[in-house]
Design an enzyme around this catalytic site. Structure first.
Site, short mmCIF file in Angstrom:
data_model
loop_
_atom_site.label_atom_id
_atom_site.label_comp_id
_atom_site.label_asym_id
_atom_site.label_seq_id
_atom_site.Cartn_x
_atom_site.Cartn_y
_atom_site.Cartn_z
N HIS A 136 0.84 -1.19 0.00
CA HIS A 136 0.00 0.00 0.00
C HIS A 136 0.88 1.25 0.00
O HIS A 136 1.93 1.30 0.66
CB HIS A 136 -0.92 0.01 1.23
CG HIS A 136 -2.09 0.92 1.09
ND1 HIS A 136 -2.00 2.28 1.31
CD2 HIS A 136 -3.39 0.67 0.76
CE1 HIS A 136 -3.20 2.82 1.11
NE2 HIS A 136 -4.05 1.87 0.77
N HIS A 137 0.44 2.27 -0.73
CA HIS A 137 1.23 3.50 -0.86
C HIS A 137 1.37 4.24 0.47
O HIS A 137 2.27 5.07 0.64
CB HIS A 137 0.59 4.42 -1.91
CG HIS A 137 1.58 5.20 -2.70
ND1 HIS A 137 2.79 5.62 -2.20
CD2 HIS A 137 1.54 5.67 -3.99
CE1 HIS A 137 3.45 6.30 -3.12
NE2 HIS A 137 2.73 6.32 -4.22
N SER A 138 0.50 3.96 1.43
CA SER A 138 0.65 4.59 2.74
C SER A 138 1.87 4.07 3.48
O SER A 138 2.36 4.70 4.42
CB SER A 138 -0.60 4.33 3.59
OG SER A 138 -0.77 2.94 3.81
#
Length: 443
Positions: A136-138
């Site tokens: 996930h980009h987070s």
């Protein structure tokens, strides 16, 4: 526990705001030799988990967003949640792999568990197999994501990750100094970001490149030689990134003409992420990027003229300090209550922007040959998500002497995504031929 920064949390909000978006990024390793067995893969990943504690953590959100989301240990962690096996249908070629990548990446990661997956892809032609590392980009940006993949190849020894927030807590004097400078730095940051904000809000003509997106994705790949791109840059006084963006501009010009649209000067503004990651933070899993919003010169037909225009425009954006100003805004956001930050981010994400029509991010990858589970990694591809009416995203990644462009498209609005890949390769070849014929600096 470690809190998510404003940009990290922003990627969570991106998914919450738009049900059509999956904010995962990935590296796809194409590996030579016999595919590994299930036990071999599980053993390698289990060894790696001790080095990267973040891989065992999930996101916990505070009630009513009164505090920033936090990374917390997953009490139900199990590798079975994170490893999948898939086989390509006949003929098992690169086109089939691209379809599988698009299908895998359009699915959202399960927030009840740590936000990553490894997918072993079997039956790839040419005696090859693939590993899709989806995160996930987070949790990561492009550079920390490829660093995570490199550590997976190298093994777990000596790679313990210390979150950046721990270093901050050890420096109370630094926090105090930043707090005292806040009344001075805040107005400067806001004023410095004005050009970037104006670019984002600038009116733009209607274009098929900008508009609503669905849930399904397409994926295509353009492949060029990194040494050839460097040769072009040397001949025309440009950077590798300039050459890459000039090839992207030529490709989008060809696509618009094929769609019967006029490639006007104000039609293709792109989001170009800029890394702000220091060398000593290479192993930290978080996001450290800012951005610029240049217009690509799609109105120009000559590739050398396009390269000169890209070179000049990128230099102008850098002189204006937009990336630094945007990064300062993100740092200042750390001082605001998270509830207000979340509200601002959601409001921005719901705004139907029309000025930005694409994403192009350039990530420098490893120059040396990597080995995964004892097998040679022959190629690495990257995937960038799309959102906010941007129907096309391009993740540019170097590995050894290859510069690969992973092109993500909205399934319904970009059926001709292969034209972008073909246009990039054609533009690079033409620039190389021109560079070898005559080397005239553009700057």
């Amino acid at each position: 526990m470690t809190g998510l920064g404003p940009l990290d949390a922003g990627f969570m909000e991106l998914e919450d705001t738009d049900r059509h978006v999956s904010a995962g990024i990935c590296a796809v390793a194409i590996v030579a030799g016999a595919q590994p067995g299930r036990a071999e893969v599980i053993a390698a990943l289990r060894d790696h988990l001790d080095a990267d504690a973040r891989l065992r953590q999930k996101v916990r959100r505070a009630r009513w967003d009164m505090a920033a989301p936090e990374w917390v240990d997953d009490p139900n962690f199990g590798l079975a949640h994170h490893i999948r096996w898939m086989a390509l249908p006949e003929p098992g070629d690169d086109a089939a792999l691209n379809e599988l990548i698009a299908s895998v990446m359009e699915e959202r990661l399960d927030r009840d568990h740590p936000l990553w997956q490894c997918i072993v892809v079997e039956r790839l032609t040419g005696g090859r197999w693939a590993l899709i590392v989806k995160v996930h980009h987070s949790m990561v940006d492009g550079i920390s994501g490829i660093t995570l993949f490199e550590r997976l190849c190298e093994g777990p020894q000596g790679n313990s990750v210390r979150p950046a927030v721990e270093r901050t807590r050890r420096d109370p004097l630094g926090l105090l100094a930043k707090g005292l400078r806040l009344p001075i730095d805040a107005p400067k940051a806001v004023l410095g970001a004005v050009p970037l904000i104006m670019d984002a809000l600038a009116p733009a003509p209607d274009s098929s490149l900008n508009g609503p997106i669905g849930r399904q994705r397409r994926y295509a790949v353009a492949r060029t030689s990194l040494s050839a791109v460097r040769e072009i840059g040397v001949a025309f006084g440009a950077t590798v990134n300039d050459v890459a963006l000039a090839a992207v501009a030529a490709a989008f010009r060809a696509v618009l003409l094929a769609r019967g649209e006029e490639p006007t000067p104000d039609k293709l503004r792109i989001l170009a992420p800029v890394s702000t990651r220091a060398t000593d933070a290479k192993n930290v899993l978080d996001n450290r990027v800012s951005a610029m919003l240049p217009l690509l010169p799609i109105e120009l037909a000559d590739p050398v003229a396009q390269l000169a225009a890209v070179h000049e425009r990128m230099a102008r954006h850098k002189r204006r300090g937009e990336a630094s100003a945007a990064n300062s805004i993100l740092e200042l956001a750390n001082w605001l209550p998270f509830a207000s930050i979340a509200w601002i981010v959601r409001s921005v994400l719901r705004y139907p922007q029309h000025s930005v029509a694409g994403l192009a991010t350039n990530v420098p990858g490893p120059r040396r040959t990597l080995r995964l589970l004892g097998r040679e990694v022959v190629e690495i591809l990257a995937y960038a998500p799309i959102a906010m009416r941007l129907r096309t995203g391009i993740a540019i990644l170097s590995y050894r002497d290859q510069l690969a462009y992973g092109i993500t498209g909205d399934f319904d609005s970009t059926p001709d995504i292969a034209l972008i890949a073909d246009g990039i390769e054609r533009a690079t070849a033409e620039l190389l031929a021109r560079a070898r014929a005559v080397a005239v600096p553009v700057g």
